[in-house]
Structure formats: C-alpha cells, structure tokens
Write a protein that holds these residues in place. Sequence first.
Motif, PDB file in Angstrom:
ATOM      1  N   THR A   1     -15.288 -12.656 -18.795  1.00 57.84           N
ATOM      2  CA  THR A   1     -15.552 -11.985 -20.064  1.00 57.84           C
ATOM      3  C   THR A   1     -14.312 -11.268 -20.578  1.00 57.84           C
ATOM      4  OG1 THR A   1     -17.850 -11.688 -19.414  1.00 57.84           O
ATOM      5  CG2 THR A   1     -17.049 -10.322 -21.219  1.00 57.84           C
ATOM      6  N   ILE A   2     -13.610 -10.556 -19.698  1.00 57.94           N
ATOM      7  CA  ILE A   2     -12.377  -9.874 -20.107  1.00 57.94           C
ATOM      8  C   ILE A   2     -11.330 -10.901 -20.512  1.00 57.94           C
ATOM      9  CG2 ILE A   2     -10.530  -8.335 -19.361  1.00 57.94           C
ATOM     10  CD1 ILE A   2     -13.293  -7.017 -19.752  1.00 57.94           C
ATOM     11  N   GLY A   3     -11.283 -12.026 -19.803  1.00 61.56           N
ATOM     12  CA  GLY A   3     -10.359 -13.091 -20.177  1.00 61.56           C
ATOM     13  C   GLY A   3     -10.641 -13.628 -21.569  1.00 61.56           C
ATOM     14  N   GLU A   4     -11.918 -13.709 -21.930  1.00 66.61           N
ATOM     15  CA  GLU A   4     -12.282 -14.155 -23.273  1.00 66.61           C
ATOM     16  C   GLU A   4     -11.814 -13.157 -24.318  1.00 66.61           C
ATOM     17  OE1 GLU A   4     -16.473 -14.839 -23.107  1.00 66.61           O
ATOM     18  OE2 GLU A   4     -16.275 -16.646 -21.874  1.00 66.61           O
ATOM     19  N   HIS A   5     -11.872 -11.880 -23.996  1.00 61.34           N
ATOM     20  CA  HIS A   5     -11.354 -10.862 -24.910  1.00 61.34           C
ATOM     21  C   HIS A   5      -9.868 -11.096 -25.179  1.00 61.34           C
ATOM     22  CE1 HIS A   5     -14.653  -7.570 -24.155  1.00 61.34           C
ATOM     23  NE2 HIS A   5     -15.127  -8.680 -24.674  1.00 61.34           N
ATOM     24  N   HIS A   6      -9.105 -11.372 -24.105  1.00 65.95           N
ATOM     25  CA  HIS A   6      -7.671 -11.623 -24.262  1.00 65.95           C
ATOM     26  C   HIS A   6      -7.426 -12.861 -25.123  1.00 65.95           C
ATOM     27  CE1 HIS A   6      -5.584  -8.690 -21.675  1.00 65.95           C
ATOM     28  NE2 HIS A   6      -6.669  -8.708 -20.917  1.00 65.95           N
ATOM     29  N   ALA A   7      -8.195 -13.917 -24.903  1.00 63.98           N
ATOM     30  CA  ALA A   7      -8.015 -15.151 -25.672  1.00 63.98           C
ATOM     31  C   ALA A   7      -8.321 -14.936 -27.150  1.00 63.98           C
ATOM     32  CB  ALA A   7      -8.904 -16.251 -25.099  1.00 63.98           C
ATOM     33  N   ILE A   8      -9.367 -14.163 -27.429  1.00 65.21           N
ATOM     34  CA  ILE A   8      -9.721 -13.860 -28.827  1.00 65.21           C
ATOM     35  C   ILE A   8      -8.590 -13.094 -29.498  1.00 65.21           C
ATOM     36  CG2 ILE A   8     -11.253 -12.465 -30.283  1.00 65.21           C
ATOM     37  CD1 ILE A   8     -13.488 -13.154 -28.161  1.00 65.21           C
ATOM     38  N   LEU A   9      -8.054 -12.106 -28.803  1.00 60.46           N
ATOM     39  CA  LEU A   9      -6.964 -11.328 -29.387  1.00 60.46           C
ATOM     40  C   LEU A   9      -5.726 -12.188 -29.600  1.00 60.46           C
ATOM     41  CD1 LEU A   9      -5.822  -8.676 -30.412  1.00 60.46           C
ATOM     42  CD2 LEU A   9      -5.168  -8.124 -28.054  1.00 60.46           C
ATOM     43  N   ASP A  10      -5.431 -13.094 -28.662  1.00 63.97           N
ATOM     44  CA  ASP A  10      -4.278 -13.979 -28.824  1.00 63.97           C
ATOM     45  C   ASP A  10      -4.418 -14.818 -30.096  1.00 63.97           C
ATOM     46  OD1 ASP A  10      -3.084 -13.048 -26.535  1.00 63.97           O
ATOM     47  OD2 ASP A  10      -3.768 -14.713 -25.268  1.00 63.97           O
ATOM     48  N   ALA A  11      -5.632 -15.313 -30.355  1.00 64.69           N
ATOM     49  CA  ALA A  11      -5.852 -16.115 -31.561  1.00 64.69           C
ATOM     50  C   ALA A  11      -5.666 -15.264 -32.822  1.00 64.69           C
ATOM     51  CB  ALA A  11      -7.248 -16.721 -31.537  1.00 64.69           C
ATOM     52  N   VAL A  12      -6.130 -14.011 -32.774  1.00 63.47           N
ATOM     53  CA  VAL A  12      -5.919 -13.096 -33.899  1.00 63.47           C
ATOM     54  C   VAL A  12      -4.430 -12.840 -34.099  1.00 63.47           C
ATOM     55  CG1 VAL A  12      -6.291 -10.736 -34.736  1.00 63.47           C
ATOM     56  CG2 VAL A  12      -8.188 -12.010 -33.700  1.00 63.47           C
ATOM     57  N   ALA A  13      -3.728 -12.574 -32.991  1.00 62.13           N
ATOM     58  CA  ALA A  13      -2.297 -12.283 -33.062  1.00 62.13           C
ATOM     59  C   ALA A  13      -1.500 -13.479 -33.578  1.00 62.13           C
ATOM     60  CB  ALA A  13      -1.780 -11.878 -31.681  1.00 62.13           C
ATOM     61  N   ASN A  14      -1.955 -14.694 -33.260  1.00 61.26           N
ATOM     62  CA  ASN A  14      -1.274 -15.917 -33.704  1.00 61.26           C
ATOM     63  C   ASN A  14      -1.698 -16.350 -35.104  1.00 61.26           C
ATOM     64  OD1 ASN A  14       0.188 -16.185 -31.303  1.00 61.26           O
ATOM     65  ND2 ASN A  14      -1.466 -17.322 -30.303  1.00 61.26           N
ATOM     66  N   ARG A  15      -2.528 -15.525 -35.755  1.00 60.10           N
ATOM     67  CA  ARG A  15      -2.983 -15.784 -37.129  1.00 60.10           C
ATOM     68  C   ARG A  15      -3.686 -17.142 -37.242  1.00 60.10           C
ATOM     69  NH1 ARG A  15      -2.811 -10.589 -38.186  1.00 60.10           N
ATOM     70  NH2 ARG A  15      -0.762  -9.698 -37.778  1.00 60.10           N
ATOM     71  N   ASP A  16      -4.561 -17.399 -36.275  1.00 63.16           N
ATOM     72  CA  ASP A  16      -5.304 -18.660 -36.248  1.00 63.16           C
ATOM     73  C   ASP A  16      -6.792 -18.355 -36.439  1.00 63.16           C
ATOM     74  OD1 ASP A  16      -6.520 -21.094 -35.683  1.00 63.16           O
ATOM     75  OD2 ASP A  16      -5.104 -21.605 -34.097  1.00 63.16           O
ATOM     76  N   PRO A  17      -7.249 -18.267 -37.691  1.00 62.93           N
ATOM     77  CA  PRO A  17      -8.637 -17.863 -37.943  1.00 62.93           C
ATOM     78  C   PRO A  17      -9.669 -18.843 -37.388  1.00 62.93           C
ATOM     79  CG  PRO A  17      -7.577 -18.572 -39.974  1.00 62.93           C
ATOM     80  CD  PRO A  17      -6.499 -18.461 -38.950  1.00 62.93           C
ATOM     81  N   ASN A  18      -9.368 -20.142 -37.420  1.00 60.60           N
ATOM     82  CA  ASN A  18     -10.333 -21.119 -36.908  1.00 60.60           C
ATOM     83  C   ASN A  18     -10.539 -20.959 -35.410  1.00 60.60           C
ATOM     84  OD1 ASN A  18     -10.742 -22.273 -39.447  1.00 60.60           O
ATOM     85  ND2 ASN A  18      -9.044 -23.707 -39.180  1.00 60.60           N
TER      86      ASN A  18
END
Length: 224
Positions: free
Chosen positions: A185-202
Amino acid sequence: MAVTDEAIAGIKQMIVSGEIGPGDRLPPEKELSEKLGLSRSSLREAVKALEVIRVLDVRRGDGTYVTSLEPHLLLEAMSFVVDLHQDDSILEIFAVRRMLEPQATALAAREASDDDVADIRSLLDSLGTDPDIDELIAHDIDFHNRVARSAGNAYLASLLESLSGRTVRARVWRAITEGGSVERTIGEHHAILDAVANRDPNLASALMTAHVAGVEEWVRRSVQ
C-alpha cells in the motif's frame, strides 16, 4: 414545508442573493423574524440547525454571523455521517471515491506545483519502517488529502476529505495490516506520487483507481 424549514430557506435566500455574505452579522432576532414573517421560536430553531452545519456562527453576547462558507466547513457534517456508517455502507463510499479520486489525482498531475510534490514526498519519506496503526492512519489521511488539495479545486478536495473519515480509515488499515499488505500500500502511494511528479495524468489516474479498488476489495472481503 415546516415552519423551521421556511426559516432556513429564508436565511439561505438572503445568503444566496448576496443580502448577507460570509462574515456578515445577521439582523437582530426580532427584526429578522419580522422580515421573514415567522415566529422568533421558529427562527431560533433554524439558526440552531444552520449552526450545526457550519453555515452560521452563534457568538454569545455578540450576535449571529455567517461563517466563511468554505467547503471544508460545510462538509464537516458529511464526515460525521460517514464515520457512523456500518461496514456494508463503506463499500458504497468507496465506490464514490473510486469515481472521484482518480480524477482529482489526474488533475493534480496537471496542476500540482513543485512545492506540492516536494511536500507530499517529504510526508512519504517521514513514515518510519515500523509504523503503528495510528501512524498509518494519519499517514494515509494526510497523503490522500494532500494529493487532492494539490489539484487546486477546494470543493473537490473537501468532498473527498469528507468521504474519508478517521473511523473509516481505521477499519481499512486494520484489514490491511492483518493481511500483511502495508508495504504494498505504501509502495502504491509512492507510485502515485511519481506519476503526479512526472506530470502524467493518465498514469496517475490509473494508479489511483487501482489503489482505491484494491483497498475496496480488502474491505469487501472483511465484511463478508
């Protein structure tokens, strides 16, 4: 319509029309009751009801004021209702979150500032290697709230916060910890933030959808 409801509708119309606004003081009770054509007792009941849902602020010895009417104030009552729901109703709450939260996360990928991303990254990095249940609940609430707020839509963020009360989070995290899925679950949090940081909305939206759906499935199994 009940007399108290009429009084509530009358005060609401005064706010909607702009006659009174956030921070303004209501006219004295006698004047307001005459204006609305209602009894003072009905007006008092209406004021009490509007105070509960944070539309009005009654200041003893000073008067009654319209609050700031900010979304987080007006949605506090919903948070209270959500916390009272039983486990089977939580699944309906998760269904609503599954519809709204991925869209908020996609918006965050477009709108979040670098400071927003750094702030959320700091939150993730601050979680210890062996957190207890209270730390996990606080972390989870904070993470999702910060992602939603970084989307820049106060109403959407407040609505999502109201659907994620502390009691609901506690039930969810107990199910997750019992299943040994904290790291995932914490790993999923990191992955979500990485996508936000990379400006990848999809990708951000897809990851949040999978994340919420996964937790929803944990709850579904726990209430069967």
